[in-house]
Design an enzyme around this catalytic site. Structure first.
Site, PDB file in Angstrom:
ATOM      1  NE  ARG A 157     -13.686   4.700  -3.476  1.00  0.00           N
ATOM      2  CZ  ARG A 157     -12.598   5.817  -3.199  1.00  0.00           C
ATOM      3  NH1 ARG A 157     -11.549   6.204  -3.791  1.00  0.00           N
ATOM      4  NH2 ARG A 157     -12.558   6.323  -1.777  1.00  0.00           N
TER       5      ARG A 157
ATOM      6  CG  HIS B  12      -4.801   5.082  -0.489  1.00  0.00           C
ATOM      7  ND1 HIS B  12      -6.164   4.560  -0.438  1.00  0.00           N
ATOM      8  CD2 HIS B  12      -4.439   4.915   0.877  1.00  0.00           C
ATOM      9  CE1 HIS B  12      -6.604   4.225   0.760  1.00  0.00           C
ATOM     10  NE2 HIS B  12      -5.633   4.548   1.627  1.00  0.00           N
ATOM     11  CB  ALA B  13      -2.790   5.235  -6.801  1.00  0.00           C
ATOM     12  CE1 TYR B  14      -5.546  11.012 -10.862  1.00  0.00           C
ATOM     13  CE2 TYR B  14      -6.430   8.858 -10.479  1.00  0.00           C
ATOM     14  CZ  TYR B  14      -6.514   9.856 -10.915  1.00  0.00           C
ATOM     15  OH  TYR B  14      -7.544  10.438 -11.778  1.00  0.00           O
TER      16      TYR B  14
ATOM     17  CG  ASN C  80      -9.473   4.929   3.689  1.00  0.00           C
ATOM     18  OD1 ASN C  80      -9.083   4.850   4.588  1.00  0.00           O
ATOM     19  ND2 ASN C  80      -8.922   6.158   2.782  1.00  0.00           N
ATOM     20  NE  ARG C  81     -14.549   8.560   1.976  1.00  0.00           N
ATOM     21  CZ  ARG C  81     -13.184   8.624   1.528  1.00  0.00           C
ATOM     22  NH1 ARG C  81     -12.238   7.754   1.800  1.00  0.00           N
ATOM     23  NH2 ARG C  81     -13.031   9.299   0.290  1.00  0.00           N
TER      24      ARG C  81
ATOM     25  CE1 TYR D  28     -11.241  12.751  -0.630  1.00  0.00           C
ATOM     26  CE2 TYR D  28     -10.696  13.553  -2.848  1.00  0.00           C
ATOM     27  CZ  TYR D  28     -11.009  12.722  -1.955  1.00  0.00           C
ATOM     28  OH  TYR D  28     -10.900  11.279  -2.385  1.00  0.00           O
TER      29      TYR D  28
ATOM     30  CD  GLU E  89      -4.315   9.503  -2.341  1.00  0.00           C
ATOM     31  OE1 GLU E  89      -4.440   8.750  -3.681  1.00  0.00           O
ATOM     32  OE2 GLU E  89      -5.468   9.187  -1.708  1.00  0.00           O
TER      33      GLU E  89
ATOM     34  CG  HIS F 234      -9.778   2.845  -2.203  1.00  0.00           C
ATOM     35  ND1 HIS F 234      -9.365   4.347  -2.008  1.00  0.00           N
ATOM     36  CD2 HIS F 234     -10.820   2.748  -1.340  1.00  0.00           C
ATOM     37  CE1 HIS F 234      -9.972   4.660  -1.035  1.00  0.00           C
ATOM     38  NE2 HIS F 234     -11.224   3.784  -0.867  1.00  0.00           N
ATOM     39  CB  ALA F 235     -10.386  -3.046  -5.819  1.00  0.00           C
ATOM     40  NE  ARG F 236     -11.074   3.587  -8.524  1.00  0.00           N
ATOM     41  CZ  ARG F 236     -12.297   4.497  -8.989  1.00  0.00           C
ATOM     42  NH1 ARG F 236     -13.018   4.023  -9.832  1.00  0.00           N
ATOM     43  NH2 ARG F 236     -12.546   5.443  -8.289  1.00  0.00           N
ATOM     44  CD  GLU F 237      -6.783   4.042  -4.782  1.00  0.00           C
ATOM     45  OE1 GLU F 237      -6.026   3.817  -3.785  1.00  0.00           O
ATOM     46  OE2 GLU F 237      -7.784   4.682  -4.686  1.00  0.00           O
TER      47      GLU F 237
END
Length: 376
Positions: A193, A263-265, A210-211, A315, A337, A135-138
């Site tokens: 993301r 990943h984060a967060y 990631n999906r 989740y 995370e 995910h780009a923003r992490e």
């Protein structure tokens, strides 16, 4: 109201009694806050000026000496170009321990680089796969991948554990999985993301990498709508980045014993399954590895991580890389995370890179050493 959900990643996961983090444009707060009060929803403003926070993080970069890699700063965030230069540098400088290669090309044609780390001590060795930046923003993810490589190279001579790890195993490290998205998060939208593939019918870009994996694809926790953050894509492995990594992992599935994705967060250490509430066959081994890793992590600064199956700890989400890796015969599959739990969210300050990476390093070493001891 335009709301960008930070935690959880999809509105389906918002439940009563749990906390949700959202980013809203400045001009909508005037209508949003009275609405929350009216509905009796408690709220806290965590970051009041997001633009300022972004500038604090990436502003004043140009004066940094980008060329000097021997003095490469692991306590700041680096652009894709800087990370790639760094990889080339290591490949040249540590040719006895580092081999750089590409597993394919991204949607926008960028190479997908991986570093193979380890002593060429014997022809066949087990391996550990580590990827960051799905995910780009992490941004803390790629920062950790670089930190891991630095630690390995710097402590290999002096730390018997590291020596053992690099002698007995290979590490495949992919510092930036989603290269197009990561680049875009530096140049256009800090909170991007997804990947950057184009959707012809809807003028939306990107798929949640990631999906997009071929395991319970596009079931619960993934969206069929191309404009959503958790869009699963038109078909499994539609994204060249996912396809390339899946192909590599399939090809080396007998060799690779652990899959670690960063990943984060949320401060969690997750293991399968993500897509269903069920216990994995080798639960005892994986659970004890997670328990020990979380304890090792906490020993550095007292930071607590929750751990457990992703579905019940975070989740339910389908089509994740971790579930796919597990389903494809990699017995230890984990998703970290990293920090924090929402105070800074995706804008974890640079001064927290060092403590975050230091504690995470302890957890990763712990998992790796667990892997070398037979677990029954």
């Amino acid at each position: 109201l335009q709301v960008d959900l930070w935690q959880p990643s999809s509105p389906f996961h918002i439940v009563e009694g749990a906390v949700a983090d959202a980013r809203v444009p400045q001009n909508t707060t005037r209508s949003l806050l009275p609405f929350l009060q009216q509905e009796n929803i408690q709220y806290t403003v965590l970051i009041s000026d997001l633009q300022q926070a972004i500038e604090n993080q990436t502003g004043g970069r140009s004066h940094r000496n980008r060329r000097s890699l021997s003095g490469y700063n692991y306590e700041v965030y680096h652009s894709l170009e800087e990370i790639e230069d760094w990889m080339y540098y290591l490949n040249r400088t540590y040719s006895d321990l580092v081999h750089m290669f590409s597993v394919g090309k991204s949607y926008e044609g960028r190479p997908l680089y991986v570093l193979k780390l380890g002593k060429r001590s014997r022809p066949y060795k087990k391996a550990v796969w580590i990827d960051c930046g799905i995910h780009a923003r992490e941004w803390i993810g790629p920062a950790f991948c670089q930190w891991f490589v630095k630690e390995a190279l710097q402590t290999y001579q002096t730390d018997p554990d590291m020596r053992k790890m690099l002698t007995q195993l290979y590490f495949y490290i992919m510092p930036v999985f989603n290269v197009d998205g990561y680049h875009f998060s530096w140049t256009h939208d800090r909170f991007w993301r997804k990947t950057r593939s184009k959707n012809m019918r809807f003028h939306c870009h990107g798929v949640d990498a990631n999906r997009n994996w071929k395991v319970k694809w596009c079931d619960e926790g993934a969206s069929l709508h191309p404009c959503d953050d958790t869009y699963c894509g038109p078909f499994p492995e539609s994204e060249p980045e996912v396809k390339a990594v899946a192909h590599f992992l399939r090809k080396h599935r007998k060799q690779i014993k652990a899959y670690l994705s960063f990943h984060a967060y949320a401060q969690m250490l997750l293991y399968p399954y993500s897509y269903k509430y069920a216990t994995i066959p080798n639960f005892n081994c994986v659970e004890s590895a997670a328990y020990n890793a979380v304890n090792a992590l906490q020993s550095a600064y007292g930071v607590r991580y929750r751990y457990g199956p992703a579905s019940s700890t975070l989740y339910v989400s389908s089509g994740s890389s971790m579930d796919w890796a597990y389903k494809n015969g990699i017995p230890y599959a984990f998703a970290f995370e990293l920090r924090d739990t929402g105070h800074f969210g995706f804008l974890l300050p640079e001064m927290l890179i060092k403590p975050t990476c230091t504690e995470t390093m302890l957890a990763v070493k712990n998992i790796t050493l667990h892997l070398l001891k037979k677990c029954h």
